[in-house]
Structure formats: C-alpha cells, structure tokens
Design an enzyme around this catalytic site. Structure first.
Site, PDB file in Angstrom:
ATOM      1  N   GLN A 120       2.870   9.946   1.283  1.00 24.58           N
ATOM      2  CA  GLN A 120       4.193   9.350   1.474  1.00 24.58           C
ATOM      3  C   GLN A 120       5.193   9.770   0.400  1.00 24.58           C
ATOM      4  OE1 GLN A 120       2.226   5.314   2.100  1.00 24.58           O
ATOM      5  NE2 GLN A 120       4.127   5.055   3.241  1.00 24.58           N
ATOM      6  N   HIS A 129      -4.844   1.846   7.293  1.00 27.14           N
ATOM      7  CA  HIS A 129      -3.467   2.345   7.426  1.00 27.14           C
ATOM      8  C   HIS A 129      -3.205   3.478   6.414  1.00 27.14           C
ATOM      9  CE1 HIS A 129       1.052   1.414   7.850  1.00 27.14           C
ATOM     10  NE2 HIS A 129       0.992   2.224   6.812  1.00 27.14           N
ATOM     11  N   GLU A 130      -3.634   3.260   5.162  1.00 25.93           N
ATOM     12  CA  GLU A 130      -3.361   4.266   4.114  1.00 25.93           C
ATOM     13  C   GLU A 130      -4.203   5.522   4.308  1.00 25.93           C
ATOM     14  OE1 GLU A 130      -0.743   3.794   2.521  1.00 25.93           O
ATOM     15  OE2 GLU A 130      -0.555   1.650   2.915  1.00 25.93           O
ATOM     16  N   CYS A 181       5.477  -0.309   7.286  1.00 24.69           N
ATOM     17  CA  CYS A 181       5.158   0.873   6.489  1.00 24.69           C
ATOM     18  C   CYS A 181       6.393   1.268   5.695  1.00 24.69           C
ATOM     19  CB  CYS A 181       4.745   2.007   7.425  1.00 24.69           C
ATOM     20  SG  CYS A 181       4.383   3.550   6.583  1.00 24.69           S
ATOM     21  N   LEU A 182       6.190   1.617   4.429  1.00 19.41           N
ATOM     22  CA  LEU A 182       7.336   2.017   3.602  1.00 19.41           C
ATOM     23  C   LEU A 182       7.971   3.310   4.127  1.00 19.41           C
ATOM     24  CD1 LEU A 182       5.964   1.191   0.033  1.00 19.41           C
ATOM     25  CD2 LEU A 182       7.578  -0.141   1.418  1.00 19.41           C
ATOM     26  N   GLY A 220       0.840  -1.197   0.000  1.00 22.19           N
ATOM     27  CA  GLY A 220       0.000   0.000   0.000  1.00 22.19           C
ATOM     28  C   GLY A 220       0.869   1.238   0.000  1.00 22.19           C
ATOM     29  N   HIS A 254      -2.555   7.795   6.639  1.00 24.91           N
ATOM     30  CA  HIS A 254      -1.502   8.622   6.020  1.00 24.91           C
ATOM     31  C   HIS A 254      -2.087   9.923   5.472  1.00 24.91           C
ATOM     32  CE1 HIS A 254       2.149   6.285   6.197  1.00 24.91           C
ATOM     33  NE2 HIS A 254       1.586   5.215   5.661  1.00 24.91           N
TER      34      HIS A 254
HETATM   35 ZN    ZN Z   1       2.337   3.325   5.688  1.00 32.66          ZN
END
Ligand code: ZN
Length: 167
Positions: free
Chosen positions: A51, A133-134, A91-92, A46, A137
């Site tokens: 991000q 989660h996204e 998470c990236l 995701g 963000h």
């Molecule tokens: Zn994330």
C-alpha cells in the site's frame, strides 16, 4: 520515522505481487516503524507494504483500543483456515468505502517477526479478518475484488472522481 504516502484504488501498483523477504535487516525494521506510524496516523488497523509502494511481504496490524499492541508479520502464510465470518471491511487504499466480505473465522499463520525469527500464531474474529485482508494486499488483491463487478465499478468511479477533485 516518516509518514508514507498510501496508494489508492484503482492504482495499478496495488496489483503488484510482493516478493518474499530473504533476510530481515534494519531496512525492514525501519520500514515496519514507518508502516506503523503511517497506519496510526491514518488512522487504520492494518497496513501492508504494497500500500506504500514497497513490494516486499511485510504487513503491520494493531486492532487494540489503545493502539499499543502492534503486530508486524514478514512473509506471512496461512497454514490453516476454519469457519466463515462476514465483516464490514474498509481499507486505507479504498477510503470511505465499507462493504461486507466473507472470510475464514479462524486461521493459523506462520511468519517471521522483526528479529527474523519464525513465529506461528492463531487468530480469530477481527484479527483473522485483518491478517487475511493484509495478506491479500501482498498478493495484489483488494477487498473490492470480492464484490460484484457492478459494485466495484461504482467504487472505482467514486474514487477516481475524488482523486480528480483532490488534484
Ligand atoms: Zn487494505
């Protein structure tokens, strides 16, 4: 297409609240392609526009094994939540860190698709985790915010050290 640069915690830009998309244009469709390419390259399941330092309410997800079921949601909103599940999230933007987070088990979501059409979908399990989660963000929130202050501080120090070493 292009691989975009992913911001890392504790970068303040990750705290920006993204703006709603008023009209879905080719610019957004290109961004979605680039988000997907960046997510697959990372690799991750995701990625939210926040991000990559674009503060519009757009996210992409692909939880399939073969990485051939991309989902793009524009202006996503959770309509209903049900149940509780815990999951080891990563998470990236918080590389190498995995911690248990509680979230709703099932959700109903409305959004626009990349054609600008209204869609509604049900999600549960990993997909529900990923969407929640996204969306966080897009609101400037990270999964580490759900952890204790002590744990969060430890993660911050670890990542700051990694970033210094990478320079
Ligand atoms: Zn994330």
């Amino acid at each position: 297409m292009a691989i975009l640069n992913i911001l890392h915690f504790p970068d303040d830009r990750l705290r920006t609240k993204a703006q709603a998309v008023t009209e879905v244009t080719d610019k957004h469709r290109t961004l979605i392609k680039n988000l997907l390419e960046t997510m697959y390259d990372a690799p991750g399941i995701g990625l939210a526009a926040t991000q990559v330092n674009v503060h519009e309410r757009i996210l992409v997800i692909d939880i399939s094994e073969e990485k051939n079921e991309p989902i793009a949601l524009i202006n996503p909103e959770i309509l209903e939540k049900d149940g509780d599940q815990e999951f080891d999230e990563g998470c990236l933007s918080v590389p190498g860190i995995y911690e248990t987070v509680h979230r709703a088990e099932k959700i109903r979501v409305k959004a626009l698709n990349e054609k600008g059409e209204n869609i509604e979908m049900n999600a549960e399990g990993l997909l529900a985790v990923c969407i929640q989660h996204e969306i966080d963000h897009l609101d400037g929130k990270l999964f580490v915010d759900y952890l204790s202050q002590l744990k969060k501080q430890r993660i911050r120090k670890k990542l700051e050290k990694q970033q210094r070493n990478a320079m």
